[in-house]
Design an enzyme around this catalytic site. Structure first.
Site, PDB file in Angstrom:
ATOM      1  N   HIS A  93      -1.264  28.667 -55.312  1.00  0.00           N
ATOM      2  CA  HIS A  93      -1.207  28.818 -53.822  1.00  0.00           C
ATOM      3  C   HIS A  93      -0.708  27.229 -53.474  1.00  0.00           C
ATOM      4  O   HIS A  93      -1.522  26.313 -53.521  1.00  0.00           O
ATOM      5  CB  HIS A  93      -2.423  29.163 -53.275  1.00  0.00           C
ATOM      6  CG  HIS A  93      -2.475  29.346 -51.845  1.00  0.00           C
ATOM      7  ND1 HIS A  93      -1.192  30.159 -51.133  1.00  0.00           N
ATOM      8  CD2 HIS A  93      -3.035  28.594 -50.848  1.00  0.00           C
ATOM      9  CE1 HIS A  93      -1.625  30.085 -49.886  1.00  0.00           C
ATOM     10  NE2 HIS A  93      -2.439  29.117 -49.543  1.00  0.00           N
ATOM     11  N   SER A  94       0.001  27.303 -52.809  1.00  0.00           N
ATOM     12  CA  SER A  94       0.554  25.979 -51.927  1.00  0.00           C
ATOM     13  C   SER A  94       0.804  24.896 -53.030  1.00  0.00           C
ATOM     14  O   SER A  94       1.688  25.092 -53.893  1.00  0.00           O
ATOM     15  CB  SER A  94      -0.361  25.496 -51.020  1.00  0.00           C
ATOM     16  OG  SER A  94       0.139  24.559 -50.008  1.00  0.00           O
ATOM     17  N   MET A  95       0.135  23.701 -52.918  1.00  0.00           N
ATOM     18  CA  MET A  95       0.279  22.705 -54.164  1.00  0.00           C
ATOM     19  C   MET A  95       0.182  23.334 -55.271  1.00  0.00           C
ATOM     20  O   MET A  95       1.049  22.933 -56.433  1.00  0.00           O
ATOM     21  CB  MET A  95      -0.728  21.638 -53.959  1.00  0.00           C
ATOM     22  CG  MET A  95      -0.473  20.708 -54.993  1.00  0.00           C
ATOM     23  SD  MET A  95      -1.812  19.257 -54.878  1.00  0.00           S
ATOM     24  CE  MET A  95      -3.088  20.210 -55.922  1.00  0.00           C
ATOM     25  N   SER A 121       2.672  31.048 -54.352  1.00  0.00           N
ATOM     26  CA  SER A 121       2.152  31.610 -52.961  1.00  0.00           C
ATOM     27  C   SER A 121       2.117  30.448 -52.143  1.00  0.00           C
ATOM     28  O   SER A 121       1.809  29.408 -52.262  1.00  0.00           O
ATOM     29  CB  SER A 121       0.793  32.088 -53.265  1.00  0.00           C
ATOM     30  OG  SER A 121       0.206  32.164 -52.041  1.00  0.00           O
TER      31      SER A 121
END
Length: 261
Positions: A93-95, A121
């Site tokens: 997720h993200s990073m 994500s």
């Protein structure tokens, strides 16, 4: 490695050594392994959940921070190798999406099979992510960024002691991801699924589709209601969508799912 004993970089909240597939989850900037702990009781017995724990937070609070993508990927790949005795999938997720992408390529280049699927994500494709300088700003600028994205309790940021501790590793993670550029090398050959919230200020469906540059296989995009941190309130929907892509039969053996994806 089939025991629950933790390694520095990996946590298994509910080990399932007999599972047919391992799901390796990588947190967002500032996040820890606990961000995926609630997934464990919702997953079927056929899925073994492995959560990456970045240093400097939670039970690794005293460990030196790492602000380099290559070093992070190398460390996770080294500890994950003994667990690749069966098919696996990566979820970031993200990073964590960027870390997962580089991790998949590092594992492949080291002789391991690619994941069954990469789930990315809440982040644009690695080559499309705009450069950032949040990590160079003062604490107020960093707090403003966290509040913009949501997901960080304002009470935590208001407490001087907690704020100092939290901002230290969050700034580190922003330094890692804002300085990262995709490593050279060929793309993946596994399918990629991109998940995002419909009110995420960082990504929308048009740039989500740019993940096609990361693989020779199919890329699909699914949008959920919510902002950048849609994962928590939409946990069951996300896991149902994830399991359907891995193996539809897994959905039937998991905890009850909502009627809509």
């Amino acid at each position: 490695m089939t025991s629950a004993a933790p390694t520095p970089w990996l946590r298994r909240p509910r080990p399932r050594p007999g599972a047919g597939i391992r799901l390796v989850c990588l947190p967002h900037a500032g996040g820890g392994a606990s961000s995926y702990r609630a997934w464990a009781p919702l997953l079927p017995d056929g899925v073994d959940l492995v959560c990456v724990q970045y240093p400097g937070r939670e039970d690794r609070f005293g460990d030196p921070l790492v602000d380099d993508m290559a070093a992070t990927v190398s460390a996770v790949a080294g500890e994950l190798a003994p667990l690749l005795d069966r098919p696996y999938a990566l979820f970031g997720h993200s990073m964590g999406s960027a870390v997962a992408y580089e991790l998949a390529r590092a594992l492949r280049d080291g002789g391991a099979p690619e994941p069954e699927r990469l789930f990315a994500s809440g982040r644009r494709a690695p080559a499309d992510a705009p450069p950032g300088r949040v990590h160079e700003g003062d604490d107020e600028a960093l707090v403003a960024e966290l509040l913009r994205l949501g997901g960080t309790e304002e009470e935590v940021l208001a407490d001087p002691g907690l704020r100092e501790a939290v901002l230290g590793y969050i700034r580190n993670d922003y330094r890692l991801i804002e300085r990262y550029r995709p490593f050279p090398g060929r793309p993946l050959d596994c399918p990629v699924s991109v998940f995002l919230g419909d009110d995420d200020p960082e990504i929308d469906t048009s740039n989500a589709e740019r993940w096609t540059a990361t693989t020779t296989a199919r890329v699909d995009v699914q949008v959920f209601p919510g902002d950048h941190f849609y994962l928590a309130p939409r946990r069951r929907e996300v896991l149902a969508a994830l399991l359907r892509r891995l193996d539809p039969a897994l959905v039937a053996t998991a905890s009850p799912w909502p009627s809509t994806p």
